[in-house]
Write a protein that holds these residues in place. Structure first.
Motif, PDB file in Angstrom:
ATOM      1  N   SER A  31      45.882  36.802  49.087  1.00 40.97           N
ATOM      2  CA  SER A  31      46.872  35.763  48.822  1.00 40.97           C
ATOM      3  C   SER A  31      46.263  34.429  49.210  1.00 40.97           C
ATOM      4  O   SER A  31      45.797  34.264  50.340  1.00 40.97           O
ATOM      5  CB  SER A  31      48.164  36.012  49.623  1.00 40.97           C
ATOM      6  N   GLY A  32      46.227  33.511  48.273  1.00 44.17           N
ATOM      7  CA  GLY A  32      45.662  32.206  48.561  1.00 44.17           C
ATOM      8  C   GLY A  32      44.763  31.722  47.449  1.00 44.17           C
ATOM      9  O   GLY A  32      45.139  31.758  46.268  1.00 44.17           O
ATOM     10  N   ALA A  33      43.541  31.303  47.783  1.00 37.61           N
ATOM     11  CA  ALA A  33      42.641  30.695  46.811  1.00 37.61           C
ATOM     12  C   ALA A  33      42.195  31.700  45.754  1.00 37.61           C
ATOM     13  O   ALA A  33      42.245  32.917  45.952  1.00 37.61           O
ATOM     14  CB  ALA A  33      41.419  30.113  47.530  1.00 37.61           C
ATOM     15  N   ILE A  34      41.731  31.173  44.644  1.00 41.43           N
ATOM     16  CA  ILE A  34      41.264  32.010  43.536  1.00 41.43           C
ATOM     17  C   ILE A  34      40.080  32.859  43.975  1.00 41.43           C
ATOM     18  O   ILE A  34      39.250  32.442  44.785  1.00 41.43           O
ATOM     19  CB  ILE A  34      40.894  31.129  42.325  1.00 41.43           C
ATOM     20  N   SER A  35      40.006  34.081  43.448  1.00 44.43           N
ATOM     21  CA  SER A  35      38.929  35.005  43.821  1.00 44.43           C
ATOM     22  C   SER A  35      37.880  35.055  42.712  1.00 44.43           C
ATOM     23  O   SER A  35      38.137  34.669  41.570  1.00 44.43           O
ATOM     24  CB  SER A  35      39.500  36.409  44.031  1.00 44.43           C
ATOM     25  N   PRO A  36      36.684  35.558  43.024  1.00 43.62           N
ATOM     26  CA  PRO A  36      35.664  35.726  41.979  1.00 43.62           C
ATOM     27  C   PRO A  36      36.136  36.618  40.836  1.00 43.62           C
ATOM     28  O   PRO A  36      35.792  36.369  39.678  1.00 43.62           O
ATOM     29  CB  PRO A  36      34.489  36.362  42.741  1.00 43.62           C
ATOM     30  N   GLU A  37      36.927  37.649  41.153  1.00 45.15           N
ATOM     31  CA  GLU A  37      37.402  38.553  40.100  1.00 45.15           C
ATOM     32  C   GLU A  37      38.276  37.816  39.086  1.00 45.15           C
ATOM     33  O   GLU A  37      38.214  38.091  37.890  1.00 45.15           O
ATOM     34  CB  GLU A  37      38.194  39.714  40.717  1.00 45.15           C
ATOM     35  N   VAL A  38      39.089  36.895  39.564  1.00 43.27           N
ATOM     36  CA  VAL A  38      39.939  36.132  38.642  1.00 43.27           C
ATOM     37  C   VAL A  38      39.077  35.210  37.781  1.00 43.27           C
ATOM     38  O   VAL A  38      39.305  35.073  36.565  1.00 43.27           O
ATOM     39  CB  VAL A  38      41.003  35.324  39.415  1.00 43.27           C
ATOM     40  N   LEU A  39      38.075  34.590  38.381  1.00 45.82           N
ATOM     41  CA  LEU A  39      37.178  33.728  37.605  1.00 45.82           C
ATOM     42  C   LEU A  39      36.416  34.523  36.553  1.00 45.82           C
ATOM     43  O   LEU A  39      36.218  34.053  35.425  1.00 45.82           O
ATOM     44  CB  LEU A  39      36.199  33.011  38.531  1.00 45.82           C
ATOM     45  N   ARG A  40      35.993  35.733  36.902  1.00 47.90           N
ATOM     46  CA  ARG A  40      35.293  36.564  35.920  1.00 47.90           C
ATOM     47  C   ARG A  40      36.216  36.915  34.755  1.00 47.90           C
ATOM     48  O   ARG A  40      35.808  36.903  33.595  1.00 47.90           O
ATOM     49  CB  ARG A  40      34.749  37.831  36.588  1.00 47.90           C
ATOM     50  N   TYR A  41      37.450  37.246  35.086  1.00 48.01           N
ATOM     51  CA  TYR A  41      38.420  37.535  34.022  1.00 48.01           C
ATOM     52  C   TYR A  41      38.595  36.290  33.146  1.00 48.01           C
ATOM     53  O   TYR A  41      38.606  36.374  31.913  1.00 48.01           O
ATOM     54  CB  TYR A  41      39.765  37.941  34.618  1.00 48.01           C
ATOM     55  N   MET A  42      38.739  35.126  33.777  1.00 49.04           N
ATOM     56  CA  MET A  42      38.961  33.884  33.055  1.00 49.04           C
ATOM     57  C   MET A  42      37.820  33.620  32.069  1.00 49.04           C
ATOM     58  O   MET A  42      38.039  33.208  30.919  1.00 49.04           O
ATOM     59  CB  MET A  42      39.072  32.738  34.061  1.00 49.04           C
ATOM     60  N   LYS A  43      36.609  33.862  32.522  1.00 49.81           N
ATOM     61  CA  LYS A  43      35.447  33.628  31.668  1.00 49.81           C
ATOM     62  C   LYS A  43      35.414  34.613  30.502  1.00 49.81           C
ATOM     63  O   LYS A  43      35.251  34.228  29.337  1.00 49.81           O
ATOM     64  CB  LYS A  43      34.170  33.753  32.492  1.00 49.81           C
ATOM     65  N   ASN A  44      35.583  35.886  30.796  1.00 46.83           N
ATOM     66  CA  ASN A  44      35.493  36.882  29.725  1.00 46.83           C
ATOM     67  C   ASN A  44      36.668  36.813  28.764  1.00 46.83           C
ATOM     68  O   ASN A  44      36.582  37.262  27.619  1.00 46.83           O
ATOM     69  CB  ASN A  44      35.371  38.284  30.327  1.00 46.83           C
ATOM     70  N   GLU A  45      37.773  36.249  29.207  1.00 43.46           N
ATOM     71  CA  GLU A  45      38.909  36.053  28.319  1.00 43.46           C
ATOM     72  C   GLU A  45      38.538  35.117  27.177  1.00 43.46           C
ATOM     73  O   GLU A  45      39.043  35.262  26.050  1.00 43.46           O
ATOM     74  CB  GLU A  45      40.088  35.493  29.116  1.00 43.46           C
ATOM     75  N   ILE A  46      37.681  34.163  27.434  1.00 45.14           N
ATOM     76  CA  ILE A  46      37.222  33.255  26.376  1.00 45.14           C
ATOM     77  C   ILE A  46      36.494  34.053  25.303  1.00 45.14           C
ATOM     78  O   ILE A  46      36.742  33.890  24.102  1.00 45.14           O
ATOM     79  CB  ILE A  46      36.319  32.154  26.956  1.00 45.14           C
ATOM     80  N   TYR A  47      35.589  34.942  25.718  1.00 47.10           N
ATOM     81  CA  TYR A  47      34.860  35.778  24.760  1.00 47.10           C
ATOM     82  C   TYR A  47      35.818  36.706  24.018  1.00 47.10           C
ATOM     83  O   TYR A  47      35.719  36.892  22.797  1.00 47.10           O
ATOM     84  CB  TYR A  47      33.792  36.602  25.482  1.00 47.10           C
ATOM     85  N   ALA A  48      36.742  37.300  24.738  1.00 46.52           N
ATOM     86  CA  ALA A  48      37.672  38.245  24.119  1.00 46.52           C
ATOM     87  C   ALA A  48      38.529  37.581  23.057  1.00 46.52           C
ATOM     88  O   ALA A  48      38.937  38.225  22.085  1.00 46.52           O
ATOM     89  CB  ALA A  48      38.555  38.880  25.189  1.00 46.52           C
ATOM     90  N   ASP A  49      38.804  36.302  23.227  1.00 46.13           N
ATOM     91  CA  ASP A  49      39.613  35.568  22.251  1.00 46.13           C
ATOM     92  C   ASP A  49      38.958  35.584  20.875  1.00 46.13           C
ATOM     93  O   ASP A  49      39.640  35.439  19.851  1.00 46.13           O
ATOM     94  CB  ASP A  49      39.811  34.133  22.736  1.00 46.13           C
ATOM     95  N   TYR A  50      37.639  35.766  20.830  1.00 48.03           N
ATOM     96  CA  TYR A  50      36.900  35.806  19.569  1.00 48.03           C
ATOM     97  C   TYR A  50      36.449  37.229  19.228  1.00 48.03           C
ATOM     98  O   TYR A  50      35.518  37.430  18.455  1.00 48.03           O
ATOM     99  CB  TYR A  50      35.695  34.865  19.648  1.00 48.03           C
ATOM    100  N   ASN A  51      37.124  38.223  19.815  1.00 50.87           N
ATOM    101  CA  ASN A  51      36.856  39.646  19.527  1.00 50.87           C
ATOM    102  C   ASN A  51      35.408  40.044  19.816  1.00 50.87           C
ATOM    103  O   ASN A  51      34.771  40.780  19.061  1.00 50.87           O
ATOM    104  CB  ASN A  51      37.196  39.977  18.067  1.00 50.87           C
ATOM    105  N   TYR A  52      34.905  39.550  20.935  1.00 47.73           N
ATOM    106  CA  TYR A  52      33.552  39.914  21.356  1.00 47.73           C
ATOM    107  C   TYR A  52      33.484  41.383  21.755  1.00 47.73           C
ATOM    108  O   TYR A  52      34.408  41.911  22.384  1.00 47.73           O
ATOM    109  CB  TYR A  52      33.131  39.031  22.532  1.00 47.73           C
ATOM    110  N   ARG A  53      32.383  42.039  21.365  1.00 50.75           N
ATOM    111  CA  ARG A  53      32.165  43.426  21.758  1.00 50.75           C
ATOM    112  C   ARG A  53      31.394  43.456  23.080  1.00 50.75           C
ATOM    113  O   ARG A  53      30.190  43.207  23.122  1.00 50.75           O
ATOM    114  CB  ARG A  53      31.374  44.189  20.696  1.00 50.75           C
ATOM    115  N   PHE A  54      32.098  43.758  24.152  1.00 49.99           N
ATOM    116  CA  PHE A  54      31.486  43.764  25.484  1.00 49.99           C
ATOM    117  C   PHE A  54      30.560  44.965  25.641  1.00 49.99           C
ATOM    118  O   PHE A  54      30.829  46.061  25.133  1.00 49.99           O
ATOM    119  CB  PHE A  54      32.562  43.809  26.567  1.00 49.99           C
ATOM    120  N   LYS A  55      29.478  44.745  26.380  1.00 48.76           N
ATOM    121  CA  LYS A  55      28.560  45.845  26.663  1.00 48.76           C
ATOM    122  C   LYS A  55      29.184  46.841  27.633  1.00 48.76           C
ATOM    123  O   LYS A  55      28.893  48.030  27.591  1.00 48.76           O
ATOM    124  CB  LYS A  55      27.245  45.286  27.229  1.00 48.76           C
TER     125      LYS A  55
END
Length: 634
Positions: free
Chosen positions: A554-578
């Motif tokens: 509870s509190g500041a943003i975590s690395p896991e949230v930032l990773r999700y935020m970044k990959n969400e950009i790729y997912a928006d364009y239907n990227y095929r994740f490894k």
């Protein structure tokens, strides 16, 4: 916590309060076939006939043994210990209508019949959205139970009531009103409500086609198929049947009735005299001895005096009248606040009706119509009625001269909690913002969506986060940051349950509208170049520990949230994740709007996308290291 990392607060009337579908998440697979869907429905119905609850639950996706599904199944099983209140419920599977909304989704509309001794049959329907999983098994991923649960509750009420006489159910004043309303049918198409005021009964009458279920779900600009009026206890028409809405008697001012036609408001008194012509856009009742209201016509304001005369055009500023509004900043309702009881002219709908003054609806503090328990009826169900309706001001505007261009907008922020009687779960939460537009001298209400779940139900705030901030971007564009609840699954199997969400609002043509919709949870990554203010704030995460969801951070943003935020950009364009784990996550989060198909999306990324990816990468470098197998895709 309950079975999810959020508190489920859905209703017995599966989504009746919000309409449409409640969503169950899952993965898509090969296309379903019509004959397979028919057989699936027949199998489901066989388990229903046998009364096998556990078997019925297996027709829904794994881990979806949630409150709304259980309550839907309870209704379908239709068991009662009292034979005197029993009735039959049948799914007419052979008469189902099956269609395919896309190659992966079948929608089946299944007719339902209710029947019982000494009761007329009633027809209804259930709508199932069905998908085929990778193991070639079908699952119900969506259910629209709106009409079914409405009809089920009404029929259940009728079955219950048949064991009581009218005198045991209805008060003498209600029975007399039923008879009087019947006498008025020769002059009007419908007598929809009656209101008991000081031992007198007034009748809300309608000419044209009336449908209560649609009345308060329509857009305000929708053309009405009816006109409403009011008839006195001696059957005299005191308000002609030519209005879109006749409000609660005495709701705005004692002994006056507010009316509305083509978005214009005015008042009648109970003798049938026009007290205020129906030509004003807004009426703001005030706590003021001399002027009982400020009234707006177009861009001009006037005072409504204590004798109900109208002043000449006045120099009235909305920032000055907001703090004087008749309704206090925070309030609780357990019944209509004006006294008297307004009832449905119905033996199936039993709530006591309260139609709030128009300004409370304009500001979204009370939307449309409220129902409370009706003390004039006994041995009935009050499924749609509230026991408490609580509005709390969480942030009120700071006093300001509002003379500079930088201070043209002020805001108030409210939490609204509605407790329901009977079948609904404990409460519903919503949030509302009132904007004081000093430049255009207008007040706007805007309901803020603070539940970003893609699942059925909603979430309860933990209280650890309580952020609200408004940032002026231009002379018409606002950025609103507000704590919201969700159930966003992160890579490390934790769930992001509370987070700050940014809304981009535009004021134009006298309305507040949200702009730039996107399926991204972190919408700003699509439209704005990031800086620290987009990630600063309060975040709450949960994880399954020993069979229970417990808070992990509870509190500041975590690395896991930032990773999700970044990959969400790729997912928006239907990227095929490894990494297939990311694919599974976004198939669920972007339900029906993500396909793992593009090996590269570099040509699709905008300059803003590329900037934000690099910005997030730089932030991640300053945070604790992560394991190689969970690195964000590139």
């Amino acid at each position: 916590m309950k079975t999810k990392p959020i508190l489920i607060i859905t209703v017995t009337v599966v989504v009746l309060a919000i309409g449409g579908y409640f969503l169950l998440k899952g993965k898509s697979a090969s296309s379903p076939k019509q004959e397979d869907i028919t057989q699936f429905l027949k199998s489901f119905n066989q388990q229903l006939i046998k009364g096998n609850r556990d078997s019925l639950l297996s027709y829904f996706p794994d881990k979806q043994n949630s409150e709304p599904i259980n309550r839907l199944i309870t209704a379908l099983l239709n068991k009662t210990e009292d034979p005197e209140t029993s009735f039959k419920l049948e799914l007419n599977v052979d008469q189902s209508t099956i269609s395919f909304t896309n190659p992966e989704l079948a929608v089946a509309v299944v007719p339902v019949t209710f029947s019982g001794d000494h009761l007329s049959n009633r027809l209804s329907s259930l709508t199932f959205a069905i998908e085929k999983e990778e193991n070639n098994r079908y699952k119900i991923y969506q259910v629209d139970g709106t009409s079914f649960m409405t009809d089920y509750i009404a029929y259940k009420s009728s079955a219950w009531q048949k064991n009581y006489s009218d005198k045991e159910i209805y008060s003498p004043v209600t029975l007399k009103a039923f008879a009087d309303a019947n006498n008025l049918k020769t002059k009007y198409d419908s007598i929809i409500w009656f209101s008991h005021i000081k031992a007198q009964t007034y009748f809300y009458v309608v000419k044209g086609k009336w449908d209560f279920s649609e009345q308060f779900q329509q857009e305000k600009d929708t053309a009405k198929t009816y006109k409403m009026g009011l008839v006195s206890p001696d059957y005299k028409e005191i308000i002609p049947a030519e209005y879109d809405l006749v409000y609660t008697i005495g709701g705005t001012f004692p002994n006056l009735v507010e009316v509305e036609k083509d978005h214009k408001r005015g008042f009648y008194d109970l003798s049938g005299k026009v007290v205020l012509p129906v030509e004003y856009d807004q009426i703001f009742p005030l706590n003021d001895a001399e002027n009982v209201a400020a009234i707006r016509k177009g861009d001009d304001y006037f005072w409504l005096k204590s004798d109900y005369t109208v002043s000449e055009k006045a120099d009235i500023h909305v920032k000055d009248i907001f703090g004087k509004l008749k309704q206090p900043a925070s309030f609780t309702l357990k019944q209509s606040p004006v006294g008297g009881i307004t009832e449905f002219n119905s033996r199936e709908q039993h709530g006591a009706i309260y139609i709030p003054p128009s300004y409370l609806d304009d500001l979204n503090l009370i939307c449309g119509i409220k129902q409370f328990k009706n003390p004039l009826r006994n041995h009935v169900y009050f499924e749609e009625s509230s026991s408490q309706y609580i509005v709390k001001a969480k942030a009120l505007p700071v006093n300001s001269s509002a003379t500079s261009s930088d201070n043209w907008i002020q805001s108030a922020y409210y939490s609204i909690r509605d407790y329901f009687i009977g079948g609904r779960s404990e409460f519903y939460d919503s949030n509302n913002m009132v904007l004081i537009d000093n430049k255009n001298n207008k007040l706007y209400g805007y309901r803020i969506d603070t539940d970003i779940n893609t699942e059925e139900g909603g979430g309860e705030f933990s209280g650890r986060c309580n952020e609200f901030n408004i940032n002026v971007l231009s002379d018409s564009l606002l950025e609103v940051k507000v704590t919201s609840v969700g159930s966003i699954e992160l890579y490390n199997n934790t769930y992001l349950n509370e987070l700050p969400v940014f809304h981009l609002l535009k004021i134009q043509n006298g309305k507040v509208e949200e702009t730039r919709n996107t399926k991204r949870v972190f919408a700003f990554t699509k439209f704005r170049k990031m800086d620290n203010h987009f990630i600063d704030g309060c975040y709450v995460c949960y994880k399954m520990i020993d069979g229970r969801y417990e808070m992990t951070s509870s509190g500041a943003i975590s690395p896991e949230v930032l990773r999700y935020m970044k990959n969400e950009i790729y997912a928006d364009y239907n990227y095929r994740f490894k990494d297939k784990r990311w694919t599974e996550m976004f198939e669920q989060q972007f339900y029906g709007h993500y396909k793992s198909e593009n090996l590269s999306v570099q040509d699709s990324l905008t300059e803003i996308d590329k900037y934000n990816i690099q910005w997030i990468d730089q932030k991640l470098k300053g945070l604790p290291a992560i394991k190689p197998n969970v690195l964000a895709a590139k």
